[in-house]
Structures are given as C-alpha cells and as structure tokens.
Write a protein that holds these residues in place. Structure first.
Motif, mmCIF file in Angstrom:
data_model
loop_
_atom_site.group_PDB
_atom_site.id
_atom_site.type_symbol
_atom_site.label_atom_id
_atom_site.label_comp_id
_atom_site.label_asym_id
_atom_site.label_seq_id
_atom_site.Cartn_x
_atom_site.Cartn_y
_atom_site.Cartn_z
ATOM 1 N N THR A 167 0.842 -1.208 0.000
ATOM 2 C CA THR A 167 0.000 0.000 0.000
ATOM 3 C C THR A 167 0.872 1.250 0.000
ATOM 4 O O THR A 167 0.621 2.207 -0.746
ATOM 5 N N GLY A 168 1.892 1.261 0.825
ATOM 6 C CA GLY A 168 2.784 2.416 0.885
ATOM 7 C C GLY A 168 3.499 2.675 -0.427
ATOM 8 O O GLY A 168 3.811 3.833 -0.763
ATOM 9 N N GLN A 169 3.755 1.618 -1.192
ATOM 10 C CA GLN A 169 4.450 1.767 -2.469
ATOM 11 C C GLN A 169 3.664 2.641 -3.437
ATOM 12 O O GLN A 169 4.227 3.226 -4.348
ATOM 13 N N TRP A 170 2.340 2.765 -3.198
ATOM 14 C CA TRP A 170 1.532 3.607 -4.075
ATOM 15 C C TRP A 170 1.896 5.085 -3.966
ATOM 16 O O TRP A 170 1.597 5.875 -4.859
ATOM 17 N N LEU A 171 2.540 5.474 -2.886
ATOM 18 C CA LEU A 171 3.026 6.851 -2.791
ATOM 19 C C LEU A 171 4.095 7.115 -3.841
ATOM 20 O O LEU A 171 4.269 8.261 -4.298
ATOM 21 N N MET A 172 4.822 6.069 -4.231
ATOM 22 C CA MET A 172 5.810 6.174 -5.301
ATOM 23 C C MET A 172 5.186 5.892 -6.658
ATOM 24 O O MET A 172 5.369 6.630 -7.629
ATOM 25 N N THR A 173 4.427 4.793 -6.728
ATOM 26 C CA THR A 173 3.829 4.379 -8.005
ATOM 27 C C THR A 173 2.838 5.414 -8.509
ATOM 28 O O THR A 173 2.801 5.733 -9.700
ATOM 29 N N GLY A 174 2.014 5.946 -7.594
ATOM 30 C CA GLY A 174 1.029 6.955 -7.994
ATOM 31 C C GLY A 174 1.685 8.195 -8.563
ATOM 32 O O GLY A 174 1.224 8.771 -9.561
ATOM 33 N N PHE A 175 2.760 8.632 -7.923
ATOM 34 C CA PHE A 175 3.508 9.795 -8.421
ATOM 35 C C PHE A 175 4.009 9.534 -9.841
ATOM 36 O O PHE A 175 3.878 10.376 -10.732
ATOM 37 N N MET A 176 4.562 8.338 -10.056
ATOM 38 C CA MET A 176 5.088 7.975 -11.365
ATOM 39 C C MET A 176 3.981 7.928 -12.419
ATOM 40 O O MET A 176 4.145 8.390 -13.554
ATOM 41 N N LEU A 177 2.800 7.395 -12.046
ATOM 42 C CA LEU A 177 1.704 7.274 -12.998
ATOM 43 C C LEU A 177 1.192 8.641 -13.435
ATOM 44 O O LEU A 177 0.937 8.865 -14.626
ATOM 45 N N VAL A 178 1.021 9.561 -12.493
ATOM 46 C CA VAL A 178 0.525 10.897 -12.839
ATOM 47 C C VAL A 178 1.531 11.609 -13.749
ATOM 48 O O VAL A 178 1.153 12.293 -14.704
ATOM 49 N N ASN A 179 2.828 11.443 -13.465
ATOM 50 C CA ASN A 179 3.856 11.989 -14.356
ATOM 51 C C ASN A 179 3.710 11.406 -15.753
ATOM 52 O O ASN A 179 3.777 12.117 -16.761
ATOM 53 N N GLY A 180 3.539 10.093 -15.826
ATOM 54 C CA GLY A 180 3.403 9.422 -17.116
ATOM 55 C C GLY A 180 2.178 9.846 -17.877
ATOM 56 O O GLY A 180 2.147 9.805 -19.112
ATOM 57 N N ILE A 181 1.139 10.266 -17.156
ATOM 58 C CA ILE A 181 -0.083 10.730 -17.803
ATOM 59 C C ILE A 181 0.105 12.136 -18.379
ATOM 60 O O ILE A 181 -0.360 12.445 -19.480
ATOM 61 N N LEU A 182 0.794 13.003 -17.639
ATOM 62 C CA LEU A 182 0.887 14.416 -18.023
ATOM 63 C C LEU A 182 1.939 14.693 -19.094
ATOM 64 O O LEU A 182 1.734 15.559 -19.952
ATOM 65 N N ILE A 183 3.063 13.993 -19.046
ATOM 66 C CA ILE A 183 4.154 14.313 -19.967
ATOM 67 C C ILE A 183 3.749 14.175 -21.441
ATOM 68 O O ILE A 183 4.074 15.047 -22.251
ATOM 69 N N PRO A 184 3.023 13.114 -21.858
ATOM 70 C CA PRO A 184 2.661 13.019 -23.277
ATOM 71 C C PRO A 184 1.768 14.154 -23.773
ATOM 72 O O PRO A 184 1.773 14.459 -24.964
ATOM 73 N N ILE A 185 0.986 14.779 -22.866
ATOM 74 C CA ILE A 185 0.110 15.862 -23.315
ATOM 75 C C ILE A 185 0.743 17.231 -23.089
ATOM 76 O O ILE A 185 0.084 18.254 -23.236
ATOM 77 N N SER A 186 2.031 17.252 -22.697
ATOM 78 C CA SER A 186 2.687 18.534 -22.415
ATOM 79 C C SER A 186 2.778 19.405 -23.660
ATOM 80 O O SER A 186 2.703 20.633 -23.559
ATOM 81 N N ALA A 187 2.942 18.800 -24.847
ATOM 82 C CA ALA A 187 3.011 19.600 -26.081
ATOM 83 C C ALA A 187 1.720 20.387 -26.280
ATOM 84 O O ALA A 187 1.745 21.550 -26.704
ATOM 85 N N PHE A 188 0.586 19.756 -25.981
ATOM 86 C CA PHE A 188 -0.708 20.438 -26.065
ATOM 87 C C PHE A 188 -0.764 21.612 -25.087
ATOM 88 O O PHE A 188 -1.215 22.712 -25.433
ATOM 89 N N LEU A 189 -0.290 21.407 -23.869
ATOM 90 C CA LEU A 189 -0.308 22.468 -22.868
ATOM 91 C C LEU A 189 0.583 23.634 -23.273
ATOM 92 O O LEU A 189 0.237 24.799 -23.066
ATOM 93 N N PHE A 190 1.754 23.337 -23.873
ATOM 94 C CA PHE A 190 2.682 24.394 -24.269
ATOM 95 C C PHE A 190 2.119 25.234 -25.410
ATOM 96 O O PHE A 190 2.464 26.409 -25.550
ATOM 97 N N ASN A 191 1.294 24.646 -26.253
ATOM 98 C CA ASN A 191 0.675 25.396 -27.342
ATOM 99 C C ASN A 191 -0.519 26.218 -26.864
ATOM 100 O O ASN A 191 -0.870 27.222 -27.476
ATOM 101 N N LYS A 192 -1.130 25.776 -25.767
ATOM 102 C CA LYS A 192 -2.349 26.442 -25.292
ATOM 103 C C LYS A 192 -2.054 27.546 -24.279
ATOM 104 O O LYS A 192 -2.755 28.560 -24.239
ATOM 105 N N TYR A 193 -1.038 27.366 -23.454
ATOM 106 C CA TYR A 193 -0.748 28.323 -22.394
ATOM 107 C C TYR A 193 0.697 28.795 -22.478
ATOM 108 O O TYR A 193 1.571 28.082 -22.965
ATOM 109 N N SER A 194 0.936 29.993 -21.956
ATOM 110 C CA SER A 194 2.298 30.537 -21.973
ATOM 111 C C SER A 194 3.168 29.800 -20.958
ATOM 112 O O SER A 194 2.678 29.218 -19.980
ATOM 113 N N TYR A 195 4.484 29.844 -21.207
ATOM 114 C CA TYR A 195 5.429 29.197 -20.303
ATOM 115 C C TYR A 195 5.312 29.758 -18.889
ATOM 116 O O TYR A 195 5.393 29.020 -17.903
#
Length: 622
Positions: A167-195
């Motif tokens: 259960t405690g490992q989810w503090l690490m795994t969850g962090f990694m999963l959210v990172n993995g979700i956001l990074i692929p859509i970062s190009a969309f965010l950079f085109n939509k919002y300023s740095y």
C-alpha cells in the motif's frame, strides 16, 4: 485493489487536467483579446505603410503612362514610326509589371516576418536569459529532488500510517503514474498556455502538495498531496527543456542544457543522502515542510524573473487522445513497475501491459490521422532525433537499473546505513553536476558523436567493474568506480538529449520534448524491472546451486558444520548461519548478473553511437 487504484488515478488526473484547463482558459481569453487587438492595430499600421508605398508607386506609374500617351500623340502628329521606340516602350511596360509583382512579393515576405515576430517569445521588463535560467533550475531542482526523497523515508511512513509495504508503495507508483499521464500531453499544454503561466501554476500545485504531505495524518491525505506534487512535477520537467530550447539559439543550447543538467542529475543523487539524514535525526514530515518553504521561494523568484511570453494558439483538447494516452502510458508504467516488484507472469502485470499496448496503439493511430495531433509523431522522421532518442533510452535503462541495484547491495547485503549509501553516491553526482556545463559547451563546439563515444565507452567500462562485487569489496573502491561511471555519463545524458532536440525545427520541439521525456520514463521503468528481475532470478538459481553443494554427508562440510556448532552452541544455529551466508552470496552474484546486463546495454549504446553523424546534422535548417 490494483485495477481500482488505476481507475481512480485515471479519473483524478482527467478531472485535475480539466480544472487546470478551465481555470487558465478564463485568463487566456482576456489575454488573447488584448493580443488580437494589438496585433490587428500593428498589422493595420503596417498595411497602411505598405499601401502608401504602393499608392506612390501607382501614381508614378500613372504619370509615366500619361507621359507615354502624350509622347504617342506627338509621334502620331509628326507621323514618326520607329521600331526601336516601340521596343523601348514595351520594355518599359514589362519593367513596370515586374516591379509591381516584386512589390507584392516583398509585401508577402514582410507579412510572413511579422507573423514570425508575433509568434516568437518575448522577455518581460527586467528579465534576461540568465534570470530565466536561474528561476527554471531552482524550480526543477526541488521538483526532481522530491522524487528521490521518499525512497529512504517510505518504511518509516508505512509504520507511522500502519499500512503494508504494498500500500505504501503507491506513494511512489502513484507519483510515477501521474507523471506518465501528463508528460505526453505537455506539447498540447505548451501550445495552449504561456510558459510563465504553466510554470507558476505547476509550482503552485507542487508547493501546495508538499504542504498537504507535511501535515497529513493518514495515507489518504498523503496520497492527495503526492498527486498534487506529481501534477506540478509532470509539467515542470518537460517545461524546462522546452523553455531552454526556445530562448537559446542552437549554438548555445548545449551549455544551457548542461546547466539545466545540474538540477536533473544532482537532485536525484542528493535525495537519498538528505532523506537518510532527516529520517535518522528528525520526523519524516520535515522533508515536505522544507519543500514547501523552498517552493514558496521558487514561486517568488519565478514571479519576478520568469517573464517569458509567447503568442500561443488555442488548440482544442483531444479528449479521446488524452484518454488513450492516459490509460496506455499509465498501464505500461504500472505494469513494468509491478513486474520489477513481483513477477512478469502475475495476472496484474500481464493485464496492465496488454491494456497499455492496446491503448498506445490506439493513441498512435489517432495521432497519425489527426489534422492537428496532440503529439506530432512527425518528429520521428528526423533521423537525428530518432537515433539520439534510442541511445538515450538505452543509457537510461542502464542508469536507472544501476541506481536501484547499488543501494540494494550496500544496504541489504553489506549492512551500510541509508546515509552511508547516499554519501557513497554523492561524489559521483557532484562530478556530473560539475561536468554538465562543460559537456554542454563541448557539444556546441565539437558535436555529439565524440562525446557519445567517450561517455558510453567510460560508462561501459565502469559498469563492467560493478559485475565483480563480493563481500569484501571496499567502500572506497565502490566510490571510485561510481565516480568514473558518473564522469562518463556526464558526457552522454544531457548532450544526447540536446542534440536530438536541436535536429528538430522550432515548431516540433515541444512535441519532440514530450515524446523524448515519455520514452525516457518508460525506459527507466523497463530498465529497473529488467535488472531487478535478472537479479531475483539469478539469486534463486545461485541459492539452488549452492544448496546442492552443501551436502552434509560430505566429510569437509560435516567437519566445518561441527566446528561452527561447537562455537555457536548448537547445530541449528550453525546451519542457520550457513544458510544466511549462502543467501547473501547468491544475492551478490545476482546483483553481478544484473550489472552484466547493464554493461551489455551500455555497450549497445556505444555501438549505436558509432552511427551518429557530424555536428551539422544535428542543427535544424528549417
């Protein structure tokens, strides 16, 4: 439990992305209206200027035409007919037409330059490249440091919250999963919002998450804080690279990215040492309070110095693409993580890996068929980017696996404390931080191929030396080997990534950055799972082999066992001691086998580096 967590994370991530999108869209509409009015005003002024030029030119041409008519009337009166005069008149008319066409071409060229000017980045008042560099490094350092601080503190947190290790490992795994979700859509965010907006929002979320983790009194609250931290870090990591690739010209990016490497390389190495010291002397929540305070300082610096503005587009959110990406990359990352912790044949691992592959395929098909894709896979058409990304993935597999194996050997098999383990890795990290800007300047001067060959060559040698570990390997010898390995990695880690980005045109850098970071994260998970699996499998085999050799009927073994039994007060204690020794010996050989695979990966990266091309190939001409 596993699938429930995955579904909850997918839903949370989508909701938070939607809320951030909604929050920032309100401000964006106002900013966009102001920019549009300003742009229209400037374009009107420019067109009036051009039109006045054309009016003058048209007036001149009218006067010339009237003069020509007058001359023609005179010639008619005098009955003068001269072929040469007609030829000159025709030539004059053609020149007038040519000039008119050239003026239109010139107008189109200037209009294009105006568009480029309005789409380029701008520094705010009192801001410079150096100030942006400091603000960016400061924010990224604390975000990356956060990823390694929790490793050492996790057992203590599990005890305080009265939760299992899984259960405690989810503090690490969850962090990694959210990172993995956001990074692929970062190009969309950079085109939509300023740095600037993205940086401030990301740092705010990360800082708030740190505070929530610090005051948390339960696993649930702690998990919420970790998700907030992961959203901030998931935006900050690709944002840093994208900003540097935008504000620095190609010939200076190596040195700039090398400086950024100080944060990206030094932070993960300092993390275990700092975390070990805090856990041994204070309560673990001190780490998060510290990150909260540093986050506030980073926000203040960024608000004053991080004033980089650029005209953004307003792309529509590709909801199916985001869902495919979220489930696909999230499932793959989780599957590889669980494969390293459990077994490749476990149902949860097989199901999540298959689910990941299916949704990644669906995501790729959708992006290839979209007119304006969220993640433009056109970047793979550029050989300079593709080859450097492959080499970077292989090096990352070797690096991440090694970072897991060495602490396991030091703490579990040799009895060193977490603080001692962290201190052993610290000099190597300092070397990498020191060498980062130097390697970057060398990249700007001589190109990537010599650096890649030197870096992978040294890294392969040092990793090979780590295949010779035993129960008597000295602390100082390990430190020297790790320093050599880190020295080699400093020539390859940031330079290879920068060279790949340099080979892309400016319009594709955000997409290349998103894809490169996503693949590196996947490579890190695959490398860790692979090497840990090799270590576990080989350890089991060595235990089986050694157990067969420990035949109690063997006269030599029988005599030694009797001697130990007399010294320890019983045959059972002696047998237990022997089995513990056998387990340690088998585990060390298992670690050596895993480092042998890491050596093979480093050697593969060296071979691929031979196919890298000259410096000019990695500077985009578009």
């Amino acid at each position: 439990m596993t699938m429930t967590f995955i579904i909850v994370y997918v839903v949370i991530a989508l909701i938070l992305v939607g809320l951030v999108n909604l929050f920032m869209s309100k401000r964006k509409r106002k900013m966009k209206t102001q920019r549009t009015e300003q742009t229209l005003s400037e374009n009107d002024t420019s067109h009036q200027s051009y039109q006045s030029k054309f009016n003058i030119r048209d007036t001149d041409e009218t006067s010339e035409a009237n003069d020509a008519n007058a001359i023609s009337e005179e010639n008619g009166k005098l009955n003068i007919s001269n072929n040469s005069d007609e030829t000159e008149a025709l030539t004059s008319d053609q020149n007038a037409v040519t000039q008119h066409e050239e003026s239109h071409t010139q107008e189109e060229e200037i209009n294009e330059k105006l568009k480029q000017k309005h789409s380029a980045f701008m520094f705010g008042k009192g801001t410079s490249q150096g100030k942006v560099l400091i603000a960016m490094i400061f924010g990224m350092f604390i975000a990356i440091l956060n990823q390694t601080l929790l490793n050492v503190a996790l057992p203590k947190i599990n005890t305080d919250f009265n939760i299992s290790a899984n259960t405690g490992q989810w503090l690490m795994t969850g962090f990694m999963l959210v990172n993995g979700i956001l990074i692929p859509i970062s190009a969309f965010l950079f085109n939509k919002y300023s740095y600037r907006k993205l940086f401030l929002v990301a740092m705010t979320l990360f800082t708030l998450g740190s505070l929530v983790c610090g005051i948390s009194g339960s696993f649930t609250i702690m998990m919420v804080g970790r998700v907030l931290q992961a959203i901030g870090a998931g935006i900050l990591m690709p944002l840093g690279t994208n900003v540097f690739m935008t504000i620095f010209p190609p010939e200076k990016r190596g040195a700039a990215m090398g400086t950024l490497g100080i944060a990206m390389i030094l932070a993960p190495a300092i993390g275990p040492t700092l975390s070990g010291y805090i856990v041994e002397n204070y309560h673990w929540n001190i780490m998060f309070y510290g990150m909260f305070i540093i986050g506030l300082i980073s926000l203040a610096i960024a608000y004053i110095w991080f004033r980089v503005y650029q005209v953004t587009t307003n792309p529509k959110a590709d909801i199916p693409g985001i869902i495919f990406s979220t489930i696909g990359f999230g499932s793959l990352l989780y599957g590889f993580s669980e494969a390293g912790n459990n077994s490749w044949t476990a149902p949860s691992v097989v199901i999540t890996l298959l689910l990941g592959v299916v949704f990644i395929v669906a995501f790729v098909i959708r992006e290839l068929t979209m007119r304006v894709p969220m993640l433009n896979l056109e970047v793979l058409k550029y050989s300079g980017f593709t080859l450097t990304t492959i080499i970077n993935m292989i090096v990352t597999m070797s690096l991440f696996g090694g970072m897991i194996l060495l602490p396991l050997y030091l703490q579990n098999l040799r009895g060193f404390t977490p603080l001692q383990s962290g201190l052993l890795l610290l000099p190597g990290a300092l070397i990498m931080g020191f060498m980062g800007p130097i390697a970057g300047r060398l990249l700007d001067t001589i190109g990537i191929k010599p650096l890649a060959l030197i870096g992978t060559g040294i890294m392969t040698y040092a990793t090979w030396e780590l295949t010779k570990l035993n129960m008597n390997t000295t602390y100082s010898h390990l430190m020297v080997i790790y320093i050599i390995r880190s020295f080699g990695m400093s020539f390859i880690m940031m330079p290879i990534m920068t060279a790949g980005m340099n080979s892309l045109p400016q319009r594709l850098i955000s997409h290349g950055n998103a894809l490169s970071n996503t693949l590196r994260q996947l490579a890190g998970s695959i490398g860790t799972a692979l090497l840990v699996t090799v270590m576990s499998t080989q350890t089991t085999q060595y235990v089986s082999t050694y157990s067969q050799d420990l035949d109690k009927t063997n006269p030599f073994i029988k005599d030694r066992l009797q001697e130990m039994a007399q010294a320890m007060g019983g045959e059972q204690m002696a047998t237990q001691k022997i089995l513990e020794f056998v387990q340690k010996l088998a585990s060390i050989n298992g670690v050596n086998s895993a480092f042998l695979v890491a050596t093979a990966l480093s050697a593969l990266a060296f071979i691929l580096s031979l196919f890298l091309r000259g410096k000019e190939h990695y500077i985009s001409k578009e």
